[in-house]
Design a protein around this motif. Structure first.
Motif, PDB file in Angstrom:
ATOM      1  N   ARG A  23       0.812  -1.220   0.000  1.00  0.00           N
ATOM      2  CA  ARG A  23       0.000   0.000   0.000  1.00  0.00           C
ATOM      3  C   ARG A  23       0.844   1.269   0.000  1.00  0.00           C
ATOM      4  NH1 ARG A  23      -3.069  -3.749   2.730  1.00  0.00           N
ATOM      5  NH2 ARG A  23      -5.142  -4.019   1.846  1.00  0.00           N
ATOM      6  N   VAL A  24       2.118   1.173   0.386  1.00  0.00           N
ATOM      7  CA  VAL A  24       3.002   2.341   0.376  1.00  0.00           C
ATOM      8  C   VAL A  24       3.190   2.852  -1.052  1.00  0.00           C
ATOM      9  CG1 VAL A  24       5.366   3.121   0.865  1.00  0.00           C
ATOM     10  CG2 VAL A  24       4.171   1.661   2.486  1.00  0.00           C
ATOM     11  N   LEU A  70       4.107   7.747 -11.576  1.00  0.00           N
ATOM     12  CA  LEU A  70       2.765   7.178 -11.438  1.00  0.00           C
ATOM     13  C   LEU A  70       2.683   5.761 -11.998  1.00  0.00           C
ATOM     14  CD1 LEU A  70      -0.218   7.688 -10.631  1.00  0.00           C
ATOM     15  CD2 LEU A  70      -0.574   8.522 -12.945  1.00  0.00           C
ATOM     16  N   PHE A  71       3.071   5.592 -13.238  1.00  0.00           N
ATOM     17  CA  PHE A  71       2.952   4.270 -13.848  1.00  0.00           C
ATOM     18  C   PHE A  71       4.031   3.309 -13.365  1.00  0.00           C
ATOM     19  CE2 PHE A  71       0.537   6.833 -16.949  1.00  0.00           C
ATOM     20  CZ  PHE A  71      -0.680   6.201 -16.749  1.00  0.00           C
ATOM     21  N   GLY A  72       5.197   3.836 -13.022  1.00  0.00           N
ATOM     22  CA  GLY A  72       6.251   2.984 -12.478  1.00  0.00           C
ATOM     23  C   GLY A  72       5.881   2.383 -11.131  1.00  0.00           C
ATOM     24  N   THR A  73       5.169   3.144 -10.325  1.00  0.00           N
ATOM     25  CA  THR A  73       4.767   2.610  -9.018  1.00  0.00           C
ATOM     26  C   THR A  73       3.510   1.756  -9.120  1.00  0.00           C
ATOM     27  OG1 THR A  73       3.579   4.651  -8.519  1.00  0.00           O
ATOM     28  CG2 THR A  73       5.820   4.463  -7.696  1.00  0.00           C
ATOM     29  N   LEU A  74       2.565   2.150  -9.957  1.00  0.00           N
ATOM     30  CA  LEU A  74       1.339   1.356 -10.086  1.00  0.00           C
ATOM     31  C   LEU A  74       1.612  -0.038 -10.648  1.00  0.00           C
ATOM     32  CD1 LEU A  74      -1.372   3.915 -11.216  1.00  0.00           C
ATOM     33  CD2 LEU A  74      -1.035   2.899  -8.969  1.00  0.00           C
ATOM     34  N   ALA A  75       2.681  -0.172 -11.411  1.00  0.00           N
ATOM     35  CA  ALA A  75       3.027  -1.489 -11.956  1.00  0.00           C
ATOM     36  C   ALA A  75       3.429  -2.466 -10.859  1.00  0.00           C
ATOM     37  CB  ALA A  75       4.154  -1.352 -12.975  1.00  0.00           C
ATOM     38  N   PHE A  76       3.830  -1.947  -9.689  1.00  0.00           N
ATOM     39  CA  PHE A  76       4.291  -2.828  -8.628  1.00  0.00           C
ATOM     40  C   PHE A  76       3.543  -2.617  -7.323  1.00  0.00           C
ATOM     41  CE2 PHE A  76       7.697  -2.649 -11.702  1.00  0.00           C
ATOM     42  CZ  PHE A  76       7.858  -4.002 -11.933  1.00  0.00           C
ATOM     43  N   VAL A  77       2.275  -2.266  -7.405  1.00  0.00           N
ATOM     44  CA  VAL A  77       1.432  -2.155  -6.217  1.00  0.00           C
ATOM     45  C   VAL A  77       1.150  -3.547  -5.666  1.00  0.00           C
ATOM     46  CG1 VAL A  77      -0.886  -1.546  -5.424  1.00  0.00           C
ATOM     47  CG2 VAL A  77       0.404   0.052  -6.811  1.00  0.00           C
ATOM     48  N   VAL A 137       9.765  -8.028  -6.134  1.00  0.00           N
ATOM     49  CA  VAL A 137       9.644  -7.604  -4.741  1.00  0.00           C
ATOM     50  C   VAL A 137       8.660  -6.440  -4.684  1.00  0.00           C
ATOM     51  CG1 VAL A 137      10.897  -6.727  -2.734  1.00  0.00           C
ATOM     52  CG2 VAL A 137      12.037  -8.264  -4.333  1.00  0.00           C
ATOM     53  N   VAL A 138       7.508  -6.663  -4.067  1.00  0.00           N
ATOM     54  CA  VAL A 138       6.533  -5.579  -3.923  1.00  0.00           C
ATOM     55  C   VAL A 138       6.355  -5.156  -2.474  1.00  0.00           C
ATOM     56  CG1 VAL A 138       5.263  -6.159  -6.015  1.00  0.00           C
ATOM     57  CG2 VAL A 138       4.534  -7.104  -3.834  1.00  0.00           C
TER      58      VAL A 138
END
Length: 181
Positions: A23-24, A70-77, A137-138
């Motif tokens: 969630r971070v 935005l898209f770099g982080t959403l890919a690994f939520v 690793v998420v």
């Protein structure tokens, strides 16, 4: 690990699925959205008097950085792991990319690891380190390590990793290396 007396009697399902969520990452995605909003704000309501070039550079820079974050982080939520009779499939994020499909005939073994951290792998995401192998690793916590017949390893953070390892080992008993299964 606790032993459950009836656990050995229960067969594994045809398809085992697992997931890990971070969630971070949503906070980082929010920072990317804020950066994009700043770029849009500059483009719409600009009071720049020093020329158009600095304004365009600022707008494009903010929007590009915002999209990347935005898209770099959403890919690994989150990461989804699916184990069926033929392969282990790992999908990242809401779109399911990046994705890796590993046939069980390529897996020599599976091990449980109690602690996988982004620090050990150089951050969150799809990682490769020559001395350690490849990992998705998420979040920090438990995971599985697949030992492949070619000598490489593939580590995945997933909730209930011990159950995943048991299911993989159960399936590996019926598959010989190099066969289609």
């Amino acid at each position: 690990m606790r032993h459950h007396p009836d656990a050995d009697d229960n067969p594994h399902p045809d398809v085992w699925t697992g997931r890990a969520t971070n969630r971070v990452q949503w906070l980082l995605a929010l920072a990317g959205a804020a950066c994009m909003a700043l770029g849009i704000q500059l483009a719409v309501d600009s009071a720049w008097s020093s020329g158009i070039a600095p304004l365009v550079m600022s707008v494009v820079g903010c929007i590009a950085a915002g999209l990347l974050v935005l898209f770099g982080t959403l890919a690994f939520v989150h990461v989804d792991l699916k184990l069926d009779k033929e392969c282990v499939e790992v999908r990242c994020g809401h779109i399911g990319l990046p994705r890796r499909r590993i046939p069980l005939s390529h897996v020599a073994g599976a091990d449980f690891t109690a602690l996988v951290t982004p620090r050990h792998w150089g951050g969150w995401g799809y990682r490769w380190r020559p001395e350690k192998g490849t990992a998705v690793v998420v979040r920090r916590g438990e995971g599985i390590v697949l030992r492949l017949w070619d000598g490489h390893t593939f580590t995945i953070t997933v909730d209930d990793a011990e159950a995943a390892v048991r299911a993989i080992r159960d399936r590996l008993r019926t598959i010989r290396p190099g066969t289609a299964g």
